[in-house]
Design an enzyme around this catalytic site. Structure first.
Site, PDB file in Angstrom:
ATOM      1  N   LYS A  14      -3.402   7.826 -31.189  1.00 21.59           N
ATOM      2  CA  LYS A  14      -2.898   9.021 -31.871  1.00 21.59           C
ATOM      3  C   LYS A  14      -1.498   9.324 -31.378  1.00 21.59           C
ATOM      4  CE  LYS A  14      -3.091  12.014 -28.246  1.00 21.59           C
ATOM      5  NZ  LYS A  14      -1.877  12.645 -27.631  1.00 21.59           N
ATOM      6  N   GLY A 102      -7.751   6.067 -23.804  1.00 19.31           N
ATOM      7  CA  GLY A 102      -9.038   6.253 -23.137  1.00 19.31           C
ATOM      8  C   GLY A 102      -9.979   7.123 -23.946  1.00 19.31           C
ATOM      9  N   ALA A 104      -9.868   7.582 -27.186  1.00 24.17           N
ATOM     10  CA  ALA A 104     -10.244   6.836 -28.387  1.00 24.17           C
ATOM     11  C   ALA A 104     -11.381   5.865 -28.083  1.00 24.17           C
ATOM     12  CB  ALA A 104      -9.036   6.086 -28.941  1.00 24.17           C
ATOM     13  N   ASP A 134      -9.504  15.308 -25.587  1.00 25.29           N
ATOM     14  CA  ASP A 134      -9.069  14.701 -26.850  1.00 25.29           C
ATOM     15  C   ASP A 134     -10.181  13.950 -27.580  1.00 25.29           C
ATOM     16  OD1 ASP A 134      -6.516  15.652 -26.501  1.00 25.29           O
ATOM     17  OD2 ASP A 134      -5.666  13.751 -25.821  1.00 25.29           O
TER      18      ASP A 134
END
EC number: 2.7.1.148
Length: 275
Positions: A14, A102, A104, A134
């Site tokens: 991202k 990480g 993701a 995240d």
């Protein structure tokens, strides 16, 4: 792609098209206000069944890998399955770069476990925020306004027709270090809300995109990481806009016409399945 009967999951990086910090909370977390966007750079997780537990092999150092945390929390909540999995993690997303690699990867494994054991996304999201701030975004993916510590996610219609180039620095920046360098006087300084920036992208308004692009952490790296600021300036000369992503150290440039990567509408997805 089929790999010896494995299930292959892609975990997309991202970028933060805008990123502001609103405040520091009493629990030590910072609240953000950001426009997140997945891009076509991805890690690949090849997953096969084994007798028990979780095994990880990778092309990078895997000690204390976040995937172990995913497995431990999953087993704690749902009980350990009668069989386990071996994950071959092919890392392509640079680490400590602000690209969410990480997180993701964690979301990709969580996505796989959810599909395998038929667990609804709503439950996975509650587990995801315990793994990392995240991680919930990557389960939803695409384009989204993200607030709070990462748990408040508003998905938006996909942005299409944009391309991205990345420049990385030899020295990564840990998220913890970057946040520790933030002065509260810098909070809430973004020139536009994420929604205004989103509309600028939707309308392909280059001037407004440039005006509204913002990352609070550039104030930190300006004094401590000269190479990163040089990379931002370099991309700004050739792209619509350029900025730091996350807390760094990667910087991105956005273009209408060409670039190594493009905007994508998923955070994680199956490449091909065969279990």
């Amino acid at each position: 792609m089929e790999q010896n009967g494995s299930t292959v999951v892609r975990a997309y990086a991202k970028i933060n098209l805008s990123l502001d910090v609103v405040k520091k909370r009493d629990d030590g977390y910072h609240e953000i206000n950001s426009l997140f966007q997945n891009i076509s750079l991805y890690d690949r997780l090849s997953i096969v069944k084994i007798d028990r537990g979780l095994e990880i092999k990778s092309n990078v150092e895997i000690e204390n890998n976040i995937l172990y945390k995913v497995w431990d929390l999953f087993c704690e909540k749902y009980k350990e399955p009668e069989f386990g999995f071996r994950v071959i993690l092919e890392k392509n997303i640079p680490m400590e770069a602000g690209l969410g690699g990480g997180s993701a990867d964690a979301a990709a494994l969580l996505f796989f476990l959810g599909k395998t054991f038929k667990i609804p996304t709503s439950e996975l999201l509650n587990l995801a925020i315990k793994i990392g701030s995240d991680v919930p975004f990557f389960l939803i993916g695409g384009t989204a306004v993200v607030k709070g510590k990462g748990e408040k996610i508003e998905p938006l219609p996909a942005l299409k027709g944009y391309y991205v180039d990345l420049l990385t620095s030899e020295n990564g920046i840990s998220t913890k270090e970057a946040y520790s360098l933030l002065n509260p006087s810098l909070f809430n300084r973004a020139p536009c809300s994420p929604y205004v920036l989103y509309e600028a992208y939707k309308n392909r308004n280059a001037g407004e995109i440039k005006r509204c692009t913002y990352n609070i952490f550039e104030k930190v790296v300006a004094n401590n990481y000269k190479e990163i600021m040089a990379n931002i300036k370099r991309l700004r000369r050739t792209h619509i806009t350029a900025a730091l992503t996350g807390s760094g150290s990667a910087v991105f440039g956005v273009s209408f016409r060409d670039g190594k990567y493009k905007f994508v509408s998923r955070g994680v997805e199956y490449e091909e399945t065969k279990l």
